[in-house]
Design a protein around this motif. Structure first.
Motif, PDB file in Angstrom:
ATOM      1  N   TYR A  11      -4.539  14.423  13.626  1.00 33.90           N
ATOM      2  CA  TYR A  11      -3.260  13.738  13.479  1.00 33.90           C
ATOM      3  C   TYR A  11      -3.421  12.480  12.631  1.00 33.90           C
ATOM      4  O   TYR A  11      -4.501  11.898  12.552  1.00 33.90           O
ATOM      5  CB  TYR A  11      -2.717  13.335  14.855  1.00 33.90           C
ATOM      6  N   LEU A  12      -2.316  12.063  12.047  1.00 29.67           N
ATOM      7  CA  LEU A  12      -2.257  10.770  11.380  1.00 29.67           C
ATOM      8  C   LEU A  12      -0.958  10.111  11.826  1.00 29.67           C
ATOM      9  O   LEU A  12       0.127  10.506  11.403  1.00 29.67           O
ATOM     10  CB  LEU A  12      -2.289  10.907   9.860  1.00 29.67           C
ATOM     11  N   GLN A  13      -1.101   9.132  12.700  1.00 35.19           N
ATOM     12  CA  GLN A  13       0.054   8.369  13.157  1.00 35.19           C
ATOM     13  C   GLN A  13       0.255   7.202  12.200  1.00 35.19           C
ATOM     14  O   GLN A  13      -0.664   6.413  12.001  1.00 35.19           O
ATOM     15  CB  GLN A  13      -0.169   7.859  14.574  1.00 35.19           C
ATOM     16  N   MET A  14       1.454   7.105  11.639  1.00 32.42           N
ATOM     17  CA  MET A  14       1.740   6.085  10.640  1.00 32.42           C
ATOM     18  C   MET A  14       2.859   5.169  11.137  1.00 32.42           C
ATOM     19  O   MET A  14       3.921   5.664  11.536  1.00 32.42           O
ATOM     20  CB  MET A  14       2.146   6.743   9.316  1.00 32.42           C
ATOM     21  N   HIS A  15       2.598   3.885  11.104  1.00 33.48           N
ATOM     22  CA  HIS A  15       3.590   2.887  11.509  1.00 33.48           C
ATOM     23  C   HIS A  15       3.840   1.915  10.356  1.00 33.48           C
ATOM     24  O   HIS A  15       3.059   1.835   9.410  1.00 33.48           O
ATOM     25  CB  HIS A  15       3.101   2.103  12.724  1.00 33.48           C
ATOM     26  N   SER A  16       4.938   1.173  10.469  1.00 34.20           N
ATOM     27  CA  SER A  16       5.272   0.126   9.491  1.00 34.20           C
ATOM     28  C   SER A  16       5.209   0.663   8.066  1.00 34.20           C
ATOM     29  O   SER A  16       4.638   0.037   7.171  1.00 34.20           O
ATOM     30  CB  SER A  16       4.316  -1.070   9.650  1.00 34.20           C
ATOM     31  N   LEU A  17       5.811   1.810   7.869  1.00 38.14           N
ATOM     32  CA  LEU A  17       5.749   2.456   6.563  1.00 38.14           C
ATOM     33  C   LEU A  17       6.517   1.660   5.514  1.00 38.14           C
ATOM     34  O   LEU A  17       7.538   1.029   5.801  1.00 38.14           O
ATOM     35  CB  LEU A  17       6.309   3.872   6.665  1.00 38.14           C
ATOM     36  N   THR A  18       5.984   1.687   4.313  1.00 42.18           N
ATOM     37  CA  THR A  18       6.609   1.028   3.168  1.00 42.18           C
ATOM     38  C   THR A  18       6.802   2.057   2.051  1.00 42.18           C
ATOM     39  O   THR A  18       6.178   3.124   2.075  1.00 42.18           O
ATOM     40  CB  THR A  18       5.736  -0.117   2.645  1.00 42.18           C
ATOM     41  N   PRO A  19       7.659   1.735   1.075  1.00 40.19           N
ATOM     42  CA  PRO A  19       7.813   2.680  -0.049  1.00 40.19           C
ATOM     43  C   PRO A  19       6.486   2.989  -0.737  1.00 40.19           C
ATOM     44  O   PRO A  19       6.331   4.063  -1.323  1.00 40.19           O
ATOM     45  CB  PRO A  19       8.782   1.938  -0.967  1.00 40.19           C
ATOM     46  N   GLY A  20       5.543   2.082  -0.670  1.00 40.98           N
ATOM     47  CA  GLY A  20       4.225   2.314  -1.250  1.00 40.98           C
ATOM     48  C   GLY A  20       3.434   3.408  -0.565  1.00 40.98           C
ATOM     49  O   GLY A  20       2.432   3.878  -1.113  1.00 40.98           O
ATOM     50  N   ASP A  21       3.873   3.816   0.612  1.00 40.60           N
ATOM     51  CA  ASP A  21       3.210   4.908   1.323  1.00 40.60           C
ATOM     52  C   ASP A  21       3.758   6.282   0.919  1.00 40.60           C
ATOM     53  O   ASP A  21       3.263   7.300   1.388  1.00 40.60           O
ATOM     54  CB  ASP A  21       3.381   4.729   2.835  1.00 40.60           C
ATOM     55  N   THR A  22       4.777   6.291   0.078  1.00 44.93           N
ATOM     56  CA  THR A  22       5.346   7.552  -0.387  1.00 44.93           C
ATOM     57  C   THR A  22       4.299   8.350  -1.157  1.00 44.93           C
ATOM     58  O   THR A  22       3.695   7.846  -2.110  1.00 44.93           O
ATOM     59  CB  THR A  22       6.568   7.295  -1.283  1.00 44.93           C
ATOM     60  N   ALA A  23       4.066   9.573  -0.722  1.00 43.87           N
ATOM     61  CA  ALA A  23       3.031  10.402  -1.326  1.00 43.87           C
ATOM     62  C   ALA A  23       3.046  11.778  -0.685  1.00 43.87           C
ATOM     63  O   ALA A  23       3.668  11.983   0.360  1.00 43.87           O
ATOM     64  CB  ALA A  23       1.649   9.769  -1.131  1.00 43.87           C
ATOM     65  N   VAL A  24       2.338  12.701  -1.316  1.00 39.03           N
ATOM     66  CA  VAL A  24       1.996  13.949  -0.654  1.00 39.03           C
ATOM     67  C   VAL A  24       0.698  13.703   0.106  1.00 39.03           C
ATOM     68  O   VAL A  24      -0.283  13.229  -0.480  1.00 39.03           O
ATOM     69  CB  VAL A  24       1.827  15.099  -1.654  1.00 39.03           C
ATOM     70  N   TYR A  25       0.709  13.998   1.377  1.00 45.73           N
ATOM     71  CA  TYR A  25      -0.449  13.764   2.235  1.00 45.73           C
ATOM     72  C   TYR A  25      -1.188  15.082   2.466  1.00 45.73           C
ATOM     73  O   TYR A  25      -0.567  16.096   2.812  1.00 45.73           O
ATOM     74  CB  TYR A  25      -0.012  13.156   3.562  1.00 45.73           C
ATOM     75  N   TYR A  26      -2.498  15.017   2.291  1.00 49.88           N
ATOM     76  CA  TYR A  26      -3.342  16.189   2.440  1.00 49.88           C
ATOM     77  C   TYR A  26      -4.380  15.956   3.534  1.00 49.88           C
ATOM     78  O   TYR A  26      -4.929  14.859   3.652  1.00 49.88           O
ATOM     79  CB  TYR A  26      -4.103  16.483   1.143  1.00 49.88           C
ATOM     80  N   CYS A  27      -4.663  17.003   4.301  1.00 57.29           N
ATOM     81  CA  CYS A  27      -5.798  16.929   5.206  1.00 57.29           C
ATOM     82  C   CYS A  27      -6.946  17.727   4.595  1.00 57.29           C
ATOM     83  O   CYS A  27      -6.736  18.630   3.780  1.00 57.29           O
ATOM     84  CB  CYS A  27      -5.448  17.460   6.582  1.00 57.29           C
ATOM     85  N   ALA A  28      -8.146  17.349   4.992  1.00 57.92           N
ATOM     86  CA  ALA A  28      -9.344  17.966   4.431  1.00 57.92           C
ATOM     87  C   ALA A  28     -10.421  18.052   5.500  1.00 57.92           C
ATOM     88  O   ALA A  28     -10.401  17.284   6.470  1.00 57.92           O
ATOM     89  CB  ALA A  28      -9.841  17.163   3.234  1.00 57.92           C
ATOM     90  N   ALA A  29     -11.365  18.968   5.287  1.00 57.80           N
ATOM     91  CA  ALA A  29     -12.418  19.195   6.262  1.00 57.80           C
ATOM     92  C   ALA A  29     -13.771  19.352   5.577  1.00 57.80           C
ATOM     93  O   ALA A  29     -13.855  19.923   4.485  1.00 57.80           O
ATOM     94  CB  ALA A  29     -12.119  20.441   7.089  1.00 57.80           C
TER      95      ALA A  29
END
Length: 123
Positions: free
Chosen positions: A79-97
């Motif tokens: 999981y990735l819990q994200m708080h206090s998001l800003t427009p700078g956090d706008t992105a496609v998020y990928y998980c990797a192993a």
């Protein structure tokens, strides 16, 4: 291992969102997991990583104290819990192993990638 990330969406600045990444296979606990993101027009960048047992994590400075990575090995999910998001956090998020006992911060060291989930933060 196959990875599927989900949970992205549109959120207002200051809001929160939780991303999930489900992994196939019976050896999930053998893998370090990471989250990366790719903002529009930019290169993919490291966000957070967690080791196989969940007791070691590492974050990019830009998300430290706002994002939390965690894992549930019984559910084969990170999981990735994200708080206090800003427009700078706008992105496609990928998980990797990557199959290792260590935390892994370098994009090129990961062996498996999910398809990405879009997070859009409006101002």
């Amino acid at each position: 291992v196959q990875l599927q990330a989900f949970g992205g969406g549109l959120v207002q600045a200051g809001g929160s969102l939780r991303l999930s990444c489900a992994a196939s296979g019976r050896t999930f606990r053998s893998y370090a997991m990471g989250w990366f993101r790719q903002p529009p027009g930019k290169e993919r960048e490291f966000v957070a990583t967690i080791n196989w047992s969940g007791d070691h994590t590492y974050y990019a400075d830009s998300v430290k104290d706002r994002f939390t990575i965690s894992r549930d090995n019984a559910k084969n999910t990170v999981y990735l819990q994200m708080h206090s998001l800003t427009p700078g956090d706008t992105a496609v998020y990928y998980c990797a192993a990557k199959r290792t006992i260590l935390v892994v911060t370098q994009l090129q060291d990961y062996d498996y990638w999910g398809q990405g989930t879009l997070v859009t933060v409006s101002s």
